[in-house]
Design a protein around this motif. Sequence first.
Motif: not given
Lengths: 326, 290
Positions: A105, A112, A119, A123, A126, A130, B222, B225, B229, B260-261, B263-264, B267-268, B270-271, B274-275, B278-279
């Motif tokens: 990045l 970024y 993020g 993770i 979490i 868990r 979050m 957000f 993104i 259980a995951y 909520d993740a 975030f997975i 957005i990462i 971004l890879l 990115p825009n």
Amino acid sequence: MFRLKREFISLTAFAAFLIVLPLLMPNAYFLDVATKTIINAIVCVGLNLLLGYAGQISLGHAAFFALGGYATAVLGSRLSVPAPLAMLAGAVLVGVISYVIGRALLHLRGHYLAMATLGFGAIVSIILNRELAITGGPDGMPVGPFQIAGYSLPSALGGYVLAAVGLFIAVKLATSLINTRAGRALRAINDSEIAAATLGIEVAAFKVKVFVISAIFASIAGSIFAHADRFITPVEANFLRSVEFVAMVVIGGLGSVVGAIVGAIIFTLLPQMFAHFEEFRHVLTGALLICIMAFMPSGVVPTLASLWVRWTEPAAREKGSVHGAA
Amino acid sequence: MSDLLQFLFSGLTRGSIYGLVGIGFALIYRSSHVINFAQGEFVMIGGMVTVFLLAAGVPLPVAALGAILAAALIGVVAQVAIISRMRRPSTLSIIIVTVGISMFLRGAAEALLGRQFFSMKGFSGDDALVLLGAKVSPQSIWIFVSLVVTTAAISLFFRRTILGKGIQATSSNRLAAHLVGIDVPAVLAICFALSAALGALAGLLTTPITLTQYDVGITLGMKGFCAAILGGLANPFGAILGGLILGFAEALAGGYVSSAYQDAVAFILIIAMLLVRPNGLFSAPTVDRV
């Protein structure tokens, strides 16, 4: 030559201060607060290299802190790996992770890294909550003392000594990095990436390096925290913890090692001072953050330093802001 | 099949909420390049004020309107009294100030209302409807309809009103907007009001399903957000699509992969994004001119 001498004197004075400090603490509670402050300062000294010199924002340093702490807890206490090795393993893990994130990045401009680290931090938090079998889940897990070959210092003092040694090494590494070619390159990147690139500085590579270094500082601090507190919970990986670390650096003053330490002191002591107003603690902390940023946008230490210069040397005003050597 | 439909309905409900919160992030980012970390607290305020006005005997439409106006007012005060007055603001100092505002608002709610959960009845009762074999709460329909109406209203507002066009102009070039006579400070304040109002709307819509507490803003903020993104921070309608994608992805992952995951997932995503892009998924790639 003169600068080296001055740096040597400040570092010696700093070491003396760290040695005397526990003797001044009236009881175990104050010693514990001093230890927590110093641990936060280790993270801030590293994070300041990233924020203040490389101009990049990380909103996930609490995750690196927690990973270091859990490496110590899981490897050291549960699997009986010697404490220094467990700490090292955590640092290597965090180094590899931050290298991968940074490599992917940091050639991009803009925020970024902030978004990706936010993020990543979420993770990690979490996962720690868990994976009950490994981490103990939200209740956390106990950690043993820091032992070398079976020997350890008495509990409260042991935590302090470990933290103080860690901070001294962190400050030494950070100042020597800042005062070398790499440090000058970083400052150039912060001023103007285009100009730095034109001068032949490999901007992206430098940013990645600083990101990895700051992440490793956080990981080591996390391991020390786990030993000092003898316990660790996923709260340490929280997004709000990450924001706190950034707030400490910005409040103290970007681009100054002293500022990073002062920021850690202010931010760690504040909640203790507001302890009598337990209910209004967060309101007061929030209000104070707003006020410091409104009145001292460049942070406490640079603002006071420039006031000091204005007071003592009116002629030096033209020289502009002062950059502390230590 | 009915499982899948159930997950899709749940995803639509979540996604609509994330989208509403996300537009607020995008609006403020576009107009003033600020990532407003207090956005989640407006969601909390929306739910809390509605709950308390209802308890005081105020009818629902008035309570909802009151909550939205209260949030908008706090948003304007935060922008005019604090953010616009900062000297030499940098991205970092603005982030810290919005974090300070969010701590202040959350702390105030904690001190005044305590840490317990507050609940609220669904707008049309809490008896689930059965639609194509899947259960849907009437509140979910309210939420989705609100998202559609809000999107249409914002789109009309941007295209058909002078004020809306002023916001567009300020977002694309602040100096030029100022030169053609647009009152830029007023536009920035209005963007904060609008974002806060949208956040509060999301908060009061979701409270009958998820309950509310002094710190619900952290998670919802979050997720919003992440939605913004995903859609590309510069595009408010991207945030809505980003929110819906996020909602569906969460619901499907929660149903088929691991609850259980769940909520993740945000975030997975957005990462991963971004890879790869990115825009954001819906923004044209920008070119840096040197």
